[in-house]
Scaffold this motif. Structure first.
Motif, short mmCIF file in Angstrom:
data_model
loop_
_atom_site.label_atom_id
_atom_site.label_comp_id
_atom_site.label_asym_id
_atom_site.label_seq_id
_atom_site.Cartn_x
_atom_site.Cartn_y
_atom_site.Cartn_z
N ILE A 26 -37.35 42.12 76.78
CA ILE A 26 -37.83 43.10 75.80
C ILE A 26 -37.60 44.51 76.33
O ILE A 26 -37.13 45.39 75.59
N LEU A 27 -37.91 44.75 77.59
CA LEU A 27 -37.69 46.07 78.17
C LEU A 27 -36.23 46.46 78.13
O LEU A 27 -35.88 47.61 77.85
N ARG A 28 -35.33 45.53 78.41
CA ARG A 28 -33.90 45.80 78.39
C ARG A 28 -33.45 46.18 76.99
O ARG A 28 -32.71 47.12 76.80
N ARG A 29 -33.92 45.45 76.00
CA ARG A 29 -33.51 45.71 74.61
C ARG A 29 -34.03 47.03 74.08
O ARG A 29 -33.41 47.67 73.25
N VAL A 30 -35.20 47.43 74.55
CA VAL A 30 -35.78 48.69 74.10
C VAL A 30 -35.13 49.87 74.83
O VAL A 30 -35.14 50.98 74.33
N GLY A 31 -34.55 49.62 75.98
CA GLY A 31 -33.87 50.68 76.72
C GLY A 31 -34.63 51.17 77.94
O GLY A 31 -34.26 52.17 78.53
N PHE A 32 -35.67 50.47 78.32
CA PHE A 32 -36.42 50.83 79.51
C PHE A 32 -35.88 50.07 80.72
O PHE A 32 -35.20 49.06 80.58
N LEU A 38 -42.71 44.88 86.64
CA LEU A 38 -43.71 44.74 87.72
C LEU A 38 -45.04 45.39 87.33
O LEU A 38 -46.10 44.94 87.76
N LEU A 39 -44.99 46.43 86.49
CA LEU A 39 -46.24 47.07 86.06
C LEU A 39 -47.05 46.16 85.15
O LEU A 39 -48.26 46.34 85.03
N VAL A 40 -46.40 45.22 84.52
CA VAL A 40 -47.10 44.29 83.62
C VAL A 40 -48.07 43.41 84.40
O VAL A 40 -49.04 42.91 83.86
N LEU A 41 -47.84 43.25 85.69
CA LEU A 41 -48.71 42.42 86.51
C LEU A 41 -50.03 43.10 86.87
O LEU A 41 -50.94 42.45 87.35
N ILE A 42 -50.11 44.41 86.63
CA ILE A 42 -51.32 45.16 86.97
C ILE A 42 -52.26 45.17 85.77
O ILE A 42 -51.88 45.67 84.70
N LEU A 49 -49.01 49.64 78.41
CA LEU A 49 -47.60 49.43 78.07
C LEU A 49 -47.45 48.73 76.72
O LEU A 49 -46.55 49.03 75.96
N PHE A 50 -48.35 47.80 76.43
CA PHE A 50 -48.33 47.13 75.14
C PHE A 50 -48.49 48.13 74.00
O PHE A 50 -47.76 48.09 73.01
N TRP A 51 -49.41 49.06 74.15
CA TRP A 51 -49.62 50.08 73.12
C TRP A 51 -48.44 51.04 73.04
O TRP A 51 -48.06 51.47 71.95
N VAL A 52 -47.85 51.38 74.18
CA VAL A 52 -46.67 52.25 74.17
C VAL A 52 -45.55 51.58 73.40
O VAL A 52 -44.90 52.20 72.55
#
Length: 65
Positions: A26-32, A38-42, A49-52
């Motif tokens: 998902i991050l790759r497709r959005v361009g991030f 790794l931040l998703v683990l925190i 990040l979900f809201w962003v």
């Protein structure tokens, strides 16, 4: 009790892969950067990040405009 055997670590790795691989795609497709995975683990950061992701313009939205 208290020691973690190889079966435990295999289960942990499978669960992490099941969670992190789709997030990375998902991050790759959005361009991030995929490093944001790794931040998703925190805890807490994953909710931010979900809201962003919910409110940023997605590439599909940009191409339609």
């Amino acid at each position: 009790m208290g020691s973690m055997g190889p079966v435990h670590w295999i289960i942990v790795l499978i669960m992490l892969a099941t969670y992190l691989v789709p997030v990375s795609q998902i991050l790759r497709r959005v361009g991030f950067s995929r490093w944001l995975t790794l931040l998703v683990l925190i805890p807490g950061v994953n909710l931010v990040l979900f809201w962003v992701f919910a409110f940023i313009p997605w590439p599909r939205d940009r191409s339609a405009a």
